[in-house]
Enzyme design. Structure first.
Site, PDB file in Angstrom:
ATOM      1  N   GLN A  12       0.818  -1.205   0.000  1.00 44.58           N
ATOM      2  CA  GLN A  12       0.000   0.000   0.000  1.00 44.58           C
ATOM      3  C   GLN A  12       0.857   1.262   0.000  1.00 44.58           C
ATOM      4  O   GLN A  12       0.616   2.191  -0.778  1.00 44.58           O
ATOM      5  CB  GLN A  12      -0.938   0.011   1.209  1.00 44.58           C
ATOM      6  CG  GLN A  12      -1.873   1.223   1.245  1.00 44.58           C
ATOM      7  CD  GLN A  12      -2.665   1.332   2.537  1.00 44.58           C
ATOM      8  OE1 GLN A  12      -2.282   0.769   3.554  1.00 44.58           O
ATOM      9  NE2 GLN A  12      -3.766   2.050   2.494  1.00 44.58           N
ATOM     10  N   ASP A  34      10.222  -6.275  -4.852  1.00 49.41           N
ATOM     11  CA  ASP A  34       9.117  -6.965  -4.206  1.00 49.41           C
ATOM     12  C   ASP A  34       9.215  -8.449  -4.537  1.00 49.41           C
ATOM     13  O   ASP A  34       9.940  -8.847  -5.456  1.00 49.41           O
ATOM     14  CB  ASP A  34       7.766  -6.407  -4.678  1.00 49.41           C
ATOM     15  CG  ASP A  34       6.641  -6.700  -3.686  1.00 49.41           C
ATOM     16  OD1 ASP A  34       6.467  -5.904  -2.749  1.00 49.41           O
ATOM     17  OD2 ASP A  34       5.968  -7.736  -3.830  1.00 49.41           O
ATOM     18  N   ASP A  51      12.960 -11.445  -2.224  1.00 54.20           N
ATOM     19  CA  ASP A  51      12.422 -11.882  -0.945  1.00 54.20           C
ATOM     20  C   ASP A  51      13.330 -11.272   0.124  1.00 54.20           C
ATOM     21  O   ASP A  51      14.513 -11.602   0.207  1.00 54.20           O
ATOM     22  CB  ASP A  51      12.434 -13.409  -0.858  1.00 54.20           C
ATOM     23  CG  ASP A  51      11.917 -13.931   0.474  1.00 54.20           C
ATOM     24  OD1 ASP A  51      11.722 -13.131   1.414  1.00 54.20           O
ATOM     25  OD2 ASP A  51      11.724 -15.157   0.587  1.00 54.20           O
ATOM     26  N   TYR A 140       1.554  -7.724  15.579  1.00 58.69           N
ATOM     27  CA  TYR A 140       1.954  -6.579  14.750  1.00 58.69           C
ATOM     28  C   TYR A 140       2.571  -5.495  15.626  1.00 58.69           C
ATOM     29  O   TYR A 140       3.644  -4.962  15.328  1.00 58.69           O
ATOM     30  CB  TYR A 140       0.736  -6.050  14.006  1.00 58.69           C
ATOM     31  CG  TYR A 140       0.978  -4.811  13.173  1.00 58.69           C
ATOM     32  CD1 TYR A 140       1.711  -4.867  11.995  1.00 58.69           C
ATOM     33  CD2 TYR A 140       0.435  -3.587  13.538  1.00 58.69           C
ATOM     34  CE1 TYR A 140       1.915  -3.736  11.215  1.00 58.69           C
ATOM     35  CE2 TYR A 140       0.632  -2.445  12.769  1.00 58.69           C
ATOM     36  CZ  TYR A 140       1.365  -2.532  11.610  1.00 58.69           C
ATOM     37  OH  TYR A 140       1.553  -1.401  10.840  1.00 58.69           O
ATOM     38  N   LYS A 144       6.407  -4.014  15.905  1.00 56.11           N
ATOM     39  CA  LYS A 144       6.722  -2.596  15.723  1.00 56.11           C
ATOM     40  C   LYS A 144       7.556  -2.052  16.890  1.00 56.11           C
ATOM     41  O   LYS A 144       8.509  -1.296  16.677  1.00 56.11           O
ATOM     42  CB  LYS A 144       5.443  -1.792  15.556  1.00 56.11           C
ATOM     43  CG  LYS A 144       4.745  -2.013  14.221  1.00 56.11           C
ATOM     44  CD  LYS A 144       5.650  -1.724  13.038  1.00 56.11           C
ATOM     45  CE  LYS A 144       4.954  -1.835  11.718  1.00 56.11           C
ATOM     46  NZ  LYS A 144       5.886  -1.647  10.556  1.00 56.11           N
TER      47      LYS A 144
END
Length: 318
Positions: A12, A34, A51, A140, A144
């Protein structure tokens, strides 16, 4: 920044950041990479299949293009990560560790975004401070916080120029969401244009910080171009531009589409995550240390999103 590598460029943020950086630094100076082939990313400038867990291949690309700045955007997002937490850790931290080591070995600057998800239910919810208690309850968020600490460690221990921001929910008309808790704030516009109604997975009273993608892209460049002598905080800065609930967003959409209807189909996983995050962040440190200042608010973002999504709908692209 002169030679830039974007890792995870198909996501995104990456798909838009690639175009944005190429418009500033030149197509040939921004390498997109990517795991999946991307004709769009490879048309204007260099593209490499990569990767990010393959450290040898990763380092080879950095050497091949004489990279001096890396944007590591590889991540499984919050809601997706809760379904496969071990895989989320493997991908998120594995890509980060490779990025940090390769940046250290090649004297590269490194940007790795953090998130509002780094906070947890025990964090102060209103005007969340830059430096505060961080006890996230998602994998997640754990990734972070780990990433922020590792970034600081590599800076203080090895002198790596690591920098980061804690992104709020990001809203974009160009790329579809990919499994985040704040995705409703993108999906609502597509459903509003296509059907005139939306079933929201987040309760109507839950505030979350949000940001329009143009501000997010500018923040990346602005932070990375800032004189390092100004930076007290590096990993990672609170930044935000607006905070709203689903009901507030729906009301703003109705200013343009009076017949828009919103119902609720609550996703308990997303609800739990959303309620554990701050209602609003205090981004005073970013404003002071690198002159952060958003240009989009709820009204201007909503009008622009509707205009862009309506155009895509007319062209048969959604």
């Amino acid at each position: 920044m002169k030679k830039i590598l974007i890792v995870g460029a198909g996501g995104q943020i990456g798909s838009e950041l690639t175009t944005y950086l190429r418009s500033i630094y030149g197509d040939a100076n921004v390498v997109a990479s990517d795991m999946r082939e991307s004709k769009a990313l490879g048309e204007a400038g260099p593209f490499e299949l990569l990767d990010a867990l393959d450290a040898k291949a990763y380092a080879g690309i950095v050497s091949k293009y004489k990279i001096d700045s890396i944007f590591n955007l590889v991540a499984l997002l919050s809601a997706t990560g809760e379904k496969i937490p071990q895989k989320a850790w493997e991908i998120n931290i594995g890509a980060l560790m490779n990025s940090l080591e390769i940046a250290r070995e090649n004297n590269c600057a490194l940007f790795t975004p953090s998130s509002i998800g780094a906070f947890g239910p025990s964090t102060p919810k209103d005007k969340t401070p830059q430096d505060t208690l961080m006890r996230p309850t998602t994998i997640y968020g754990v990734c972070k916080v780990t990433g922020e600490l590792l970034g600081d460690y590599y800076h203080t221990r090895f002198g790596v120029d690591t920098r980061s921001v804690r992104f709020p929910g990001l809203i974009s008309s160009l790329t579809l969401p990919g499994g985040g808790t704040t995705d409703y704030a993108v999906e609502i516009f597509y459903d509003a244009v296509k059907t005139g109604r939306f079933a929201c997975p987040i309760p109507g009273d839950v505030y979350m910080d949000m940001m329009y993608m143009p501000d997010a892209l500018n923040a990346c460049v602005q932070l990375m171009e800032t004189d390092p002598a100004r930076l007290v905080h590096r990993n990672a800065f609170n930044i935000t531009s607006m905070s709203f609930t689903p009901e507030i967003l729906a009301a703003e959409i109705r200013k343009h589409m009076p017949d828009f209807e919103m119902t609720y189909r609550i996703d308990p996983v997303k609800e739990g995550i959303a309620r554990s995050w701050p209602d609003s962040m205090d981004d005073a440190c970013a404003r002071r240390e690198w002159d952060w200042a958003p240009t989009w608010d709820l009204a201007s973002m909503t009008a622009d999103m509707l205009r862009n999504v309506e155009r895509k709908h007319r062209e048969g692209k959604v």
